[in-house]
Design an enzyme around this catalytic site. Sequence first.
Site, short mmCIF file in Angstrom:
data_model
loop_
_atom_site.label_atom_id
_atom_site.label_comp_id
_atom_site.label_asym_id
_atom_site.label_seq_id
_atom_site.Cartn_x
_atom_site.Cartn_y
_atom_site.Cartn_z
CG ASP A 150 -2.25 0.47 1.09
OD1 ASP A 150 -2.40 1.73 0.69
OD2 ASP A 150 -3.33 -0.34 1.08
CG HIS A 206 -5.15 3.72 1.32
ND1 HIS A 206 -5.03 2.42 0.96
CD2 HIS A 206 -6.46 3.90 1.14
CE1 HIS A 206 -6.25 1.70 0.45
NE2 HIS A 206 -7.01 2.56 0.68
CB SER A 371 -9.53 0.52 1.23
OG SER A 371 -9.09 0.88 -0.04
#
Length: 934
Positions: A150, A206, A371
């Site tokens: 990520d 993120h 996610s």
Amino acid sequence: MAFVQPAAAAPDPPTVPGRLVVKLRTGQPAAALEIALLTLEAHDVRQKFPHTMAPDVEKPGSVDLRGIYQFHIPATISLTRARAVLLATGAVEYVEPLYIRQPLYQPNDPLADSTLTSLTASQYYLKQIRAYRAWDITRGDSAIVIGITDGGVRLSHEDLRQQIKHNYADPINGLDDDNDGYVDNFTGWDLANNDNDAGYDINIIHGSLVAGVAAARVDNGRGIAGVGNQCRFLPLNIYPNTPTGTFAGFEAIVYAADHNCKVINMSWGAPGGYSRFEQDVITYAAVNRDAVLVAAAGNTNADLRFYPASYDHVISVSSVSSTDQKTGSATYNYRIDLTAPGTSILTTQGYHTVSGGGVAEADYVAVGGTSFAAPMVAAAAGLVRWQFPRYTAAQVAAQLRQTADNIDGLAANAAWAGRLGAGRLNMLRALTQTTRQEARVISSTFSPDRQAYMRGETLTLSASVQNLLQPVAGLTVTLTSLSPHLVVQQGNFAAGDLPTLAQTDNAAAPFRLVVAASGIPLNTKATLRYRLTASGGYQLDQFVEVLLNPDYVVLDANDLTLTLTSRGNIGYDNLSGSIGAGVSYKGSGSVLSEGGLLLATTPTRVSDRLRTNGGQARQSFFSLRQATQQRPGPRADQEARVAFQDTIPVAGSRIRSVGVAVRQRAYAWSTPGRRDFVVLEYSLKNLTADTLKPLYSGLFMDWDLPTDDGTGRNVANWDSTRALGYCYVPGLPAAASTPAQYAGVQLLRGGEPAVYSINNAAPVGSPVRFADGFSAAEKFLTLSSGTARAQRSAGLPNGADVSQVVGSRLARLAPGDSTTVVFAVLAASSLPQLQAAADAAAQAYSTLLPSRPSVLALGFNVYPNPTTGPLQVELPPQFGLREITIFNTLGQLVGRQTGGGSTATLSLAGLASGLYMVRALGARSVLTRAVQLR
């Protein structure tokens, strides 16, 4: 299981400019590939995964990533060209760009959080997925590492810093102590920027959010508890924060698999852009390295394929609310495996904010999207791996699916029943229920193996089945079509009794299917359902998709296989060469990287669907009728029909099209002596109110004949006797391994011939230079230059990357009038064979009609043509008209009219629709034209 690539539901994701990957074929010599790379001016060529594990014969389906190479090519060289040159070497399996997949961050609306309800201020989802009870069974262990591929992670966060898996075999000392190819990879790795700083970028938080859901520290008296409890995580940054960085999601998957990550999470992706390279990486991690791969299904609120979640061997996770209702943005499809909560997910904040008064703000935030559903499943997979250490990755996935809580029965989910997977994650059941069964189809093989299937085709499907969990007895697989356009004629497979991990298939007696003969919309995606049943009430549904009735036809009656699209292109319907079967000869790879019809009347009025600039294609033509084919046809063993047109020019408009409707017919023969060519007939009708004078038409063909040395160097030439433009491989002996040493286009009928040979790598100042695109003016030049550029500067003396336009010049085409231009596309192993094929093509076309019209005479026009009523005839001055006669295709006289002057009106009343010949008898000559009566 293996899914057939569906029709694209979305445009491909962006790619890394100029960067490509190839996979070498096992056992093929590399010399030809090296020469091809030099030809493409490739640089920075490197083995992409030199340290990966070799395939294991005891792990069926394992792949070899050591044969994948990455390189850069100049911006002036197109992907189409690179693919053609590299595939022509025969040494590579595929050539692909590197896609950029985006993170799926979807924070909750701040207004929705303004009341700070219990959902946003607590980890409600731990109770929903039964995490608390699951932790009574096991809390996992630090030996279970979850790879977080990520954005960078905030390594100093109070709930993350003690959960990071460090590599004590390679401390920070400037050396590669563990010899894994990475220097000082003590705390993960930044794959995007190729350094050892996997920390967060202030613009991409993120990774911190995802890591917190999966692995935040438990029992530290602070913040939240990660679903994985004692499991650790490995931070792997995949997004660039330097000028030289680039997206590296799939490189991170390989890194994680090679560094003992038992589970790998992928909370990123994009719709479309199926990639064999990406699937190879996924297969390597899952099969070679036995890692559980978990991916977010996307926030599209659509039924589509989303990658990497939709690849084989990936657990695809969609999201639900606190009441198990599908969240509004969540993707749904038959490829979803299960769901998990995805709204108001409280997790670790990606950055530490400080108020103006110097007081630290909250280090936690509530976010939403698939996610954050995915890392819950990834963490649960980690606990299952610890609880059942002998389970393979595939068995872990099966256990998670079979113990999920089914949510299809909820009224709120009725619209998505069957497309939310097995249900919502239940961690307690996953850790405690050991009597579950899951036999499933792990691969599907269609025969014939094609991208798509035409109307009326028959095909077979064999399925390989594996039992992953407890033994099953009396297993039966039933295949059902969920589409009215695809009929299953034989759909039963008795697999019998299967112990744990046993496999079987029905290759000896595959399923049989037939495509409907009519009524199928273009590019229809048909869904087939496998229903697996066994004793004791076991039942499982899986799905596979097939593309039907594509917007192109493939003529394959003889040795030359040729694709025709519904909008005038030859070979492929797009520049990337992924839609269509190309043009091949005697089983070769495609020998044409791009081809199609060109029409023009001035340098600014040009129509085509060929390359232009910026890697784009013009879109002049639109389909009037789908491409169809008959086998056999009335005049040949295989025939095709296509109808398309461009727009009608409007004064003052920026669109400068020609204004012509095109009816295309194609003819292919399987008889000896006619196996090396396909005849293409174009009927061109003037749709404008003005006479087109002149009208140019032609076929652009970017040939890429394969060469044994891998250079892809060709030469273009012109045979004026036969009006034949062709390309060939220079200096190739007759015994060379490639059958396609010559290929070309012959003008069989329709005006004065023209040919223009092009060096695709022409330097600055050349009349036609592809490096800066292919402009309308350049296209007009290729059509209007006669035969002056038949050969010069196109590959001599040693060969080059060449293209050629073979066309014709029609003096005029009156409003509403039509004319016919005919070409033959040919391929052969030698020049004499090519010339013989050209002669045979001319003879074959001459037999299609019992009579042939004379060459168009200046001033002789018959319109409208085609017609449904009166026919206007214009004759040259001083012609001295005496009589006009009309004959049918059998040569029978069906009409006569006498008179004088230079004009006449004929009545065709009472005649059946069809083709007729109008013959005008003058004082010293006879003029003949073909007329189509509707």
